[in-house]
Design an enzyme around this catalytic site. Structure first.
Site, short mmCIF file in Angstrom:
data_model
loop_
_atom_site.label_atom_id
_atom_site.label_comp_id
_atom_site.label_asym_id
_atom_site.label_seq_id
_atom_site.Cartn_x
_atom_site.Cartn_y
_atom_site.Cartn_z
N HIS A 132 0.81 -1.22 0.00
CA HIS A 132 0.00 0.00 0.00
C HIS A 132 0.84 1.27 0.00
O HIS A 132 0.41 2.30 -0.52
CB HIS A 132 -1.02 -0.03 1.14
N ARG A 179 -10.90 4.59 -1.68
CA ARG A 179 -10.47 3.76 -0.54
C ARG A 179 -10.76 4.53 0.75
O ARG A 179 -9.95 5.34 1.20
CB ARG A 179 -8.96 3.48 -0.63
N ARG A 183 -15.67 2.44 -1.54
CA ARG A 183 -15.45 1.12 -0.95
C ARG A 183 -15.48 1.25 0.56
O ARG A 183 -14.83 2.14 1.11
CB ARG A 183 -14.10 0.57 -1.38
N GLU A 208 -11.97 -10.30 -4.84
CA GLU A 208 -10.58 -10.32 -4.40
C GLU A 208 -10.21 -11.68 -3.81
O GLU A 208 -9.05 -11.97 -3.59
CB GLU A 208 -10.35 -9.27 -3.30
N ASN A 226 -4.97 -6.89 -7.13
CA ASN A 226 -3.85 -6.95 -6.18
C ASN A 226 -4.06 -8.09 -5.20
O ASN A 226 -3.17 -8.89 -4.95
CB ASN A 226 -3.73 -5.64 -5.38
N ASP A 227 -5.26 -8.14 -4.64
CA ASP A 227 -5.55 -9.21 -3.69
C ASP A 227 -5.91 -10.51 -4.39
O ASP A 227 -5.47 -11.58 -3.98
CB ASP A 227 -6.68 -8.79 -2.73
N ARG A 231 1.53 -10.03 -1.70
CA ARG A 231 1.72 -8.84 -2.54
C ARG A 231 2.76 -7.89 -1.96
O ARG A 231 3.28 -7.03 -2.65
CB ARG A 231 0.38 -8.10 -2.75
N CYS A 241 -10.06 -2.53 -10.60
CA CYS A 241 -9.40 -1.40 -9.95
C CYS A 241 -8.05 -1.76 -9.33
O CYS A 241 -7.51 -1.00 -8.56
CB CYS A 241 -10.32 -0.78 -8.91
C1 PEP Z 1 -7.03 -4.78 -4.86
O1 PEP Z 1 -6.88 -5.63 -3.98
O2 PEP Z 1 -6.76 -4.99 -6.06
C2 PEP Z 1 -7.56 -3.45 -4.51
C3 PEP Z 1 -7.88 -2.58 -5.45
O3 PEP Z 1 -7.67 -3.12 -3.18
P1 PEP Z 1 -6.42 -2.71 -2.27
O4 PEP Z 1 -5.23 -2.53 -3.17
O5 PEP Z 1 -6.79 -1.46 -1.55
O6 PEP Z 1 -6.29 -3.89 -1.37
MG MG Z 2 -7.72 -5.30 -2.01
#
Ligand code: PEP
Ligand code: MG
Length: 409
Positions: A23, A130, A166, A265, A288-289, A299, A336
């Protein structure tokens, strides 16, 4: 800590640890600040007052560079400025492919500064707000009124464009200093996001109340993170319905339209698409998740994150399956994750059926340029064949396709 710095003087971030999808990297990208990680002992090698060049594009940090090197980098900054001027020139043009398909390009945001120059970005809306980011910057839990003010400011900043809020995704690597932290051995798979809401529903109730109040007279789009079962989604939706009912009972104005979606996710959801799609108003894929769990690849770990390329047949086939299900069911679909912010990866996403992408604000220009330079129908055919026949990493093949078809990546 990164969020505490003033934006102007902060020119770059250099980390001894970190990974591309952690993050801190996402926040730096949103701030348009170059970031380079995995530089062991770097803090010991740089003295106060040293001149440092941070080249995020090539993952290089040059300490006390010579005049020649500085000259080269000055030239490359000029080239970057020229590229940015090109993006400004296409700002008001729609992201439409050469064969006439209108793609939607939205931004990911979490700070009001992300949205300060929203009108100049030429984006279609906010595909992921977010909400935990402002929570992370405070020293105490915001009450309903302060949350409402914050969400009102978001609505005002986008001047009538749609926003997807979200709900809180705290836990994992997103820590609130004033909130109990679970002692999970694997925090990314532990007590986070909607799971926290299950046990402490008051937090989500308050947030939904604030969102409903802030969007009175506007459309409200809410999505829940880390949904693993249809029941979890229904739980979130029930709380949203209750928040709406409460406002109605109090005679207060309501949002003009309410859309309730889920984030994809957690891989288990891939096997519940049919019932899920019957329940939700839209789906947003958080790659990402999703890929961290699909490949069991943290990640935030630099050691493993580069082992699994998203541009390979398995992730692309998973994404195509999701896109086909949504298309058949007529459920709006977006994506996203950070993957969408890389023009080559985004090109592959278009090829497997995604036409609604949400990216960090600085990625809007490069993406628009890519979209406007490609023809979608032949790209889809190419990706169909490619993912069914090839194994391994498809990145070089996709790069060659882009080069041969004059697609700007
Ligand atoms: C993701 O997991 O792809 C996502 C957009 O949420 P975050 O990166 O905030 O976990
Ligand atoms: Mg996520």
């Amino acid at each position: 800590q990164l969020l505490d710095y003033h934006r102007g003087p902060l020119k770059a971030v250099v980390l001894e640890e970190g990974a591309p999808h952690s993050h801190v990297a996402i926040v730096a990208r949103a701030l348009d600040v170059p970031i380079v990680g995995q530089l062991r002992d770097v803090a010991q090698r740089i003295e106060p007052g040293d001149l440092v060049i941070v080249d995020g594009d090539h993952a290089q940090v040059l300490v006390r560079p010579s005049e020649d090197v500085r000259h080269i980098y000055r030239r490359s900054l000029l080239a970057r400025d020229a590229r940015r001027a090109r993006y400004v020139a296409v700002r008001h043009l729609p992201p439409t492919t050469r064969d006439g398909v209108r793609v939607s390009i939205n931004v990911n945001a979490g700070l009001l500064v992300d949205l300060q120059n929203f009108a100049e970005l030429g984006a279609d809306g906010v595909g992921l707000y977010r909400t935990e980011v402002p929570f992370m910057m405070r020293t105490d839990l915001p009450d309903v009124d302060s949350q409402r003010e914050l969400y009102e400011a978001v609505i005002a900043a986008v001047e009538g464009k749609p926003v997807i809020f979200r709900t809180l995704d705290i836990g994992g690597d997103k820590v609130l200093p004033y909130w109990e932290q679970a002692e999970d051995e694997n925090p990314a798979m532990g007590w986070r996001a909607i799971r926290v809401a299950f046990d402490r529903p008051a937090l989500l109730r308050q947030q939904l109340q604030a969102l409903v109040q802030a969007t009175a007279g506007h459309e409200l789009s809410v999505m829940f993170p880390m949904i693993a079962t249809c029941e979890e989604f229904r739980f979130g939706r029930r709380l949203l319905d209750q928040a709406l009912a409460r406002e109605r009972r109090c005679g207060r104005p309501l949002p003009t339209r309410v859309r309730c979606g889920a984030m994809l996710e957690v891989p288990a959801l891939l096997y519940q698409l049919e019932p899920l799609l019957a329940d939700i108003d839209f789906l947003s894929v958080g790659t990402n998740d999703l890929f961290q769990f699909l490949f069991a690849s943290d990640r935030g770990s630099y050691r493993v994150s580069h082992h699994y390329d998203v541009l390979s047949p398995v992730p692309l086939t998973v994404l195509r399956t999701v896109a086909e299900h949504c298309r058949q069911r007529g459920v709006p679909l977006g994506l996203c994750g950070e993957m969408a912010g890389q023009p080559l990866d985004a090109m592959a996403l278009l090829g497997v059926g995604f036409e609604d992408l949400s990216v960090a604000p600085p990625a809007v220009g490069p993406l628009k340029e890519m979209v406007r330079s490609l023809a979608l129908t032949p790209l889809k055919q190419f990706l169909d064949q490619l993912t069914s026949r090839q194994h391994g990493n498809l990145r070089p093949i996709l790069r060659a396709y882009a080069r041969d078809h004059d697609i700007v990546i």
